[in-house]
Scaffold this active site. Sequence first.
Site, short mmCIF file in Angstrom:
data_model
loop_
_atom_site.label_atom_id
_atom_site.label_comp_id
_atom_site.label_asym_id
_atom_site.label_seq_id
_atom_site.Cartn_x
_atom_site.Cartn_y
_atom_site.Cartn_z
N HIS A 1 -2.58 2.28 -5.91
CA HIS A 1 -3.04 0.65 -5.75
C HIS A 1 -3.02 0.10 -6.33
O HIS A 1 -3.60 -1.27 -6.19
CB HIS A 1 -4.08 1.25 -4.96
CG HIS A 1 -4.78 -0.15 -3.63
ND1 HIS A 1 -4.77 0.31 -2.13
CD2 HIS A 1 -6.40 0.01 -3.01
CE1 HIS A 1 -4.61 -0.72 -1.83
NE2 HIS A 1 -5.77 -1.37 -1.97
N ARG B 1 1.13 -1.20 -0.17
CA ARG B 1 -0.06 0.01 -0.24
C ARG B 1 0.78 1.47 0.10
O ARG B 1 1.98 1.57 0.31
CB ARG B 1 -1.11 0.16 1.40
CG ARG B 1 -2.10 -1.43 1.70
CD ARG B 1 -2.26 -0.81 2.67
NE ARG B 1 -3.44 -1.93 3.04
CZ ARG B 1 -3.40 -2.83 3.71
NH1 ARG B 1 -2.19 -3.42 3.85
NH2 ARG B 1 -4.18 -4.51 3.55
N TYR C 1 -10.11 -10.53 -5.88
CA TYR C 1 -8.88 -10.82 -6.88
C TYR C 1 -9.63 -12.46 -8.17
O TYR C 1 -8.91 -12.42 -9.30
CB TYR C 1 -7.60 -11.29 -6.99
CG TYR C 1 -7.10 -9.28 -6.77
CD1 TYR C 1 -7.00 -8.42 -6.86
CD2 TYR C 1 -6.99 -9.61 -4.69
CE1 TYR C 1 -6.90 -7.26 -6.47
CE2 TYR C 1 -6.26 -7.94 -4.40
CZ TYR C 1 -6.73 -6.87 -4.94
OH TYR C 1 -6.08 -6.14 -4.23
N ARG D 1 -0.77 -3.46 -6.46
CA ARG D 1 -0.69 -3.84 -5.95
C ARG D 1 -1.64 -4.46 -6.50
O ARG D 1 -1.58 -5.62 -6.03
CB ARG D 1 -1.89 -3.08 -4.82
CG ARG D 1 -1.57 -3.65 -3.58
CD ARG D 1 -1.98 -3.04 -1.99
NE ARG D 1 -3.01 -3.82 -0.85
CZ ARG D 1 -2.46 -4.39 -0.25
NH1 ARG D 1 -1.36 -4.81 0.30
NH2 ARG D 1 -3.42 -5.20 0.41
N HIS E 1 -3.93 -8.48 3.85
CA HIS E 1 -5.41 -9.00 4.53
C HIS E 1 -5.98 -9.47 5.98
O HIS E 1 -5.54 -10.55 6.04
CB HIS E 1 -6.36 -9.62 3.31
CG HIS E 1 -6.31 -8.44 1.78
ND1 HIS E 1 -6.69 -9.23 0.39
CD2 HIS E 1 -6.27 -7.23 1.92
CE1 HIS E 1 -6.36 -8.22 -0.13
NE2 HIS E 1 -6.70 -7.18 0.54
N LYS F 1 -1.57 -2.47 7.45
CA LYS F 1 -2.96 -1.64 8.94
C LYS F 1 -3.72 -2.49 10.03
O LYS F 1 -2.60 -3.36 10.65
CB LYS F 1 -4.81 -2.32 7.86
CG LYS F 1 -4.66 -1.12 6.74
CD LYS F 1 -5.80 -1.53 5.91
CE LYS F 1 -6.43 -0.46 4.54
NZ LYS F 1 -7.65 -0.62 4.34
#
Length: 301
Positions: A241, A152, A276, A244, A267, A176
């Site tokens: 992004h 990110r 995806y 990514r 994630h 995150k």
Amino acid sequence: MLADEALSLFAGYQYSQNRSEHTVTAYQTDLGQFFRFAAQELGQEPETLEADQIDVYIVRSFLGILTDHGLSRKSMARKLAALRSLFKFLCRKEVLAVNPVQRIASPKVGRKLPHFLYLDQVEGLLKASDCTQLLGARDQVIMELLYGSGLRVSELVGLNRESLDLDSGLLRVLGKGNKERVVPLTDYARRAIESYLKMRSDDKEALLLNYQGTRLSDRSVRRILDKLVTKVSLEQHVHPHMLRHSFATHLLDGGADLRSVQELLGHQKLSSTQIYTHLTRERLKNVYAKAHPRAKGAENS
């Protein structure tokens, strides 16, 4: 606690959780809009509004006004997510005893497939930087890490020299929720980093510096990418992004398993990574429809 004080406290919490400046600003904008509405509903000035004056009826009225003004479901869901985060935080801090948005359902929003770049487009961007110059060498590192390691942009600009283990080809990333993960460095990225650091004459801890010698911002990364996109004459808009997304899509196209891609992306939920697989399936369907002779057979019968 005054609503303004609650907003400031919440912003400080978001920064402590490694949220980007863009994310914090967006939340503050949405929440500020809500509190101004709440104050008007209660017939008082916004600066006198207390956080515990908010109830479920004010929240529902706010959402109703947004609907009347034709706001999209996606935008409404974003504003409601900001309210959920704030009031959950205030309850956890015991500022509030009751969460006024706890029983409000989010509007259903169809999930869009993420945009990605094809391999030849990525390769064009990877060859666009002038690596003989300090800033060009830095730009090359940016591209190699966004695409080669799937970072990110907030993770990228937060990297320090000590995040690197060039001998092992590994990179420690703070993602995150302040969660750390280890991702591999490609040989291309490792060589780009080594070249860039050799050209630097400072001992600053930040891996990526701007022309003034201070840590690069996420906004600067977007400007750098825009410049490279213009240089290679790509017609579509490209944001960091998207690299990514391309990283994940190309991994799955190459046979990587979903769990590994989930770990590489950082994630929490597998469902975040599964988007995806939908993307690759949709792309394969389009390739089939264009290329297979039987796909268009019905048109000629």
